[in-house]
Design a protein around this motif. Structure first.
Motif, short mmCIF file in Angstrom:
data_model
loop_
_atom_site.label_atom_id
_atom_site.label_comp_id
_atom_site.label_asym_id
_atom_site.label_seq_id
_atom_site.Cartn_x
_atom_site.Cartn_y
_atom_site.Cartn_z
N LYS A 239 0.84 -1.19 0.00
CA LYS A 239 0.00 0.00 0.00
C LYS A 239 0.88 1.24 0.00
N GLN A 240 0.38 2.28 -0.65
CA GLN A 240 1.12 3.54 -0.67
C GLN A 240 0.14 4.71 -0.61
N LYS A 241 0.58 5.77 0.04
CA LYS A 241 -0.23 6.98 0.12
C LYS A 241 -0.01 7.83 -1.12
N PHE A 242 -1.08 8.48 -1.56
CA PHE A 242 -0.95 9.35 -2.73
C PHE A 242 -2.09 10.36 -2.74
N LEU A 243 -2.00 11.30 -3.66
CA LEU A 243 -3.05 12.31 -3.83
C LEU A 243 -4.03 11.81 -4.89
N ASN A 244 -5.24 11.52 -4.47
CA ASN A 244 -6.25 11.00 -5.39
C ASN A 244 -7.10 12.15 -5.94
N TYR A 245 -7.91 11.83 -6.95
CA TYR A 245 -8.70 12.86 -7.65
C TYR A 245 -10.00 12.27 -8.16
N ARG A 246 -11.07 13.00 -7.96
CA ARG A 246 -12.36 12.64 -8.56
C ARG A 246 -13.00 13.90 -9.14
N GLN A 247 -13.50 13.78 -10.37
CA GLN A 247 -14.19 14.89 -11.04
C GLN A 247 -15.68 14.61 -11.02
N PHE A 248 -16.44 15.52 -10.39
CA PHE A 248 -17.88 15.34 -10.27
C PHE A 248 -18.60 15.84 -11.53
N SER A 249 -18.20 17.01 -12.00
CA SER A 249 -18.88 17.58 -13.18
C SER A 249 -17.99 18.64 -13.81
N PHE A 250 -18.23 18.87 -15.11
CA PHE A 250 -17.47 19.89 -15.84
C PHE A 250 -18.31 20.40 -17.01
N ARG A 251 -18.34 21.73 -17.15
CA ARG A 251 -19.02 22.34 -18.30
C ARG A 251 -18.26 23.58 -18.75
N LEU A 252 -18.22 23.79 -20.06
CA LEU A 252 -17.66 25.01 -20.64
C LEU A 252 -18.80 25.73 -21.38
N ILE A 253 -19.10 26.95 -20.96
CA ILE A 253 -20.25 27.68 -21.49
C ILE A 253 -19.77 28.96 -22.18
N LYS A 254 -20.22 29.14 -23.43
CA LYS A 254 -19.90 30.35 -24.18
C LYS A 254 -21.07 31.32 -24.07
N GLY A 255 -20.77 32.58 -23.78
CA GLY A 255 -21.84 33.56 -23.61
C GLY A 255 -22.69 33.23 -22.40
N LYS A 256 -24.00 33.25 -22.58
CA LYS A 256 -24.89 33.02 -21.45
C LYS A 256 -25.29 31.56 -21.26
N GLN A 257 -25.41 30.82 -22.38
CA GLN A 257 -25.93 29.46 -22.20
C GLN A 257 -25.48 28.43 -23.24
N GLU A 258 -24.64 28.79 -24.18
CA GLU A 258 -24.20 27.82 -25.19
C GLU A 258 -23.10 26.93 -24.63
N ILE A 259 -23.37 25.66 -24.52
CA ILE A 259 -22.39 24.72 -23.98
C ILE A 259 -21.48 24.24 -25.11
N ILE A 260 -20.17 24.38 -24.90
CA ILE A 260 -19.18 23.97 -25.88
C ILE A 260 -18.62 22.60 -25.48
N PRO A 261 -18.57 21.64 -26.40
CA PRO A 261 -17.93 20.35 -26.07
C PRO A 261 -16.48 20.58 -25.62
N ALA A 262 -16.16 20.06 -24.46
CA ALA A 262 -14.82 20.27 -23.91
C ALA A 262 -14.50 19.14 -22.94
N TYR A 263 -13.21 18.92 -22.72
CA TYR A 263 -12.77 17.85 -21.83
C TYR A 263 -11.73 18.41 -20.87
N ALA A 264 -11.94 18.26 -19.57
CA ALA A 264 -10.98 18.70 -18.56
C ALA A 264 -10.14 17.51 -18.13
N LEU A 265 -8.84 17.61 -18.26
CA LEU A 265 -7.97 16.51 -17.89
C LEU A 265 -8.01 16.25 -16.39
N SER A 266 -7.67 15.03 -16.01
CA SER A 266 -7.64 14.67 -14.60
C SER A 266 -6.68 15.58 -13.83
N TYR A 267 -7.00 15.78 -12.58
CA TYR A 267 -6.29 16.67 -11.65
C TYR A 267 -6.46 18.14 -12.01
N SER A 268 -7.48 18.44 -12.81
CA SER A 268 -7.88 19.83 -13.02
C SER A 268 -8.78 20.26 -11.87
#
Length: 360
Positions: free
Chosen positions: A226-255
């Motif tokens: 066993k080893q200790k480390f810094l883990n990461y979980r992404q719950f949600s991600f959205r990139l929005i242009k202007g007021k409501q247009e959602i742009i397809p985008a991907y956020a890499l892990s540890y963002s």
């Protein structure tokens, strides 16, 4: 004698003791645990029980994973504590099925490895066993292998055999309460639609324990550490242009974003990296991402549903010279937008422990 089995940590020691105390009994293992959740955890426990029984020379039968019926049986008891009335209903259901399986196989005795678990009430188990003895005529063998230092012996066997040591009983409700009491993220319940293997996830452990069985078949020595480390979980991600247009985008892990939201614009570009004017966020086009990593993603959706491994994403962070401890949000898009953007990113980093297999 039919032996209901819950997990290898309880069963291996328990079965060894039964073999010594009942040398004339043919033992048949019956893995019936519809309470285990999620299903990947069920698969992992079954895998380790199969390995354990193979080492002990005991036949193992898998019962039905009827999780939905189990949920109906314990409805209304979701908030009951460990060893409470929900556990009693759970025992009853498993004893009912185990007793019927014993009758089906022509056995007149059955027992359960739950008797050796320090998380379970032996008196509660004995009551359930006596009820089913009267009802079905199948004798319940109530042995106490905890007494006289049994729990310590069980721990020694678990370590020597390198058994999978789960850290929760198994059901969704017990897990929820335990993680709330520990103030820990219940990351066992994360399962990306992309099937990406997350660090320290049940799926990662399942892969590792399958690999260790392969090594054993090839007589290759190993250790699980066993080893200790810094883990990461992404719950949600959205990139929005202007007021409501959602742009397809991907956020890499540890963002990560400290306030889960940032607004601004892409300010400048340097060496194909586009810099946002808030929160140190970096953008890169899918084309440049493909070139840098040797990928061939056609669009962002294909990246979202079939992402690289965490190791490959980490290599890309290194390629960008972000550093070993970098938590900068790195966003992949098909084209760099010039409009005002809103980035919504809910993610968490946390200290964790990860199992690793090393060949020796």
């Amino acid at each position: 004698m039919l032996v209901h089995i819950c997990c290898s940590v309880d069963s291996h020691f328990f079965l060894e003791k039964l073999q010594a105390d009942f040398p004339n009994e043919k033992l048949i293992g019956f893995f019936y645990d519809p309470n285990i959740h999620p299903y990947s955890e069920y698969q992992l426990r079954l895998l380790d029980v199969q390995r354990s029984c193979k080492k002990l020379g005991i036949e193992i039968i898998e019962g039905q994973y009827d999780f939905e019926n189990w949920m109906k049986a314990v409805k209304g008891l979701e908030t009951q504590p460990e060893k409470g009335s929900r556990c009693e209903i759970c025992f009853d259901k498993r004893f009912e099925v185990s007793a019927n399986k014993a009758l089906e196989l022509g056995e007149n005795k059955f027992t359960t490895t739950l008797l050796v678990s320090p998380l379970k009430s032996q008196e509660q188990l004995k009551r359930s066993g006596e009820i089913f003895h009267k009802k079905h005529g199948v004798e319940f063998i109530a042995v106490d292998y905890r007494a006289g230092g049994g729990t310590q012996d069980q721990s020694r066997v678990t370590k020597n055999e390198q058994l999978y040591r789960q850290d929760y009983c198994g059901c969704l409700f017990g897990l929820t309460m335990q993680r709330e009491q520990q103030n820990r993220l219940m990351d066992e319940m994360f399962s990306p639609i992309s099937n990406q293997i997350l660090p320290a996830s049940i799926e990662e452990r399942l892969q590792m324990y399958k690999y260790r069985m392969q090594l054993e078949d090839e007589n290759i020595s190993y250790k699980i550490i066993k080893q200790k480390f810094l883990n990461y979980r992404q719950f949600s991600f959205r990139l929005i242009k202007g007021k409501q247009e959602i742009i397809p985008a991907y956020a890499l892990s540890y963002s990560t974003l400290p306030r889960k939201k940032a607004q601004g614009r892409v300010e400048f570009e340097n060496k194909n990296i586009h810099y946002f004017n808030r929160e140190e966020i970096k953008f890169i086009t899918l084309k440049d991402f493909n070139l840098a990593c040797g990928f061939s993603y056609k669009n962002i959706n294909s990246l979202i549903y079939n992402p690289p491994s965490y190791e490959e994403e980490y290599k890309f962070r290194t390629f960008l010279a972000c550093g070993n401890y970098d938590l900068t949000p790195i966003v992949v898009v098909e084209e760099i937008p010039s409009n005002k953007l809103t980035i919504e990113l809910n993610a968490k980093t946390y200290e964790d422990v990860q199992e690793k297999l090393i060949k020796i």
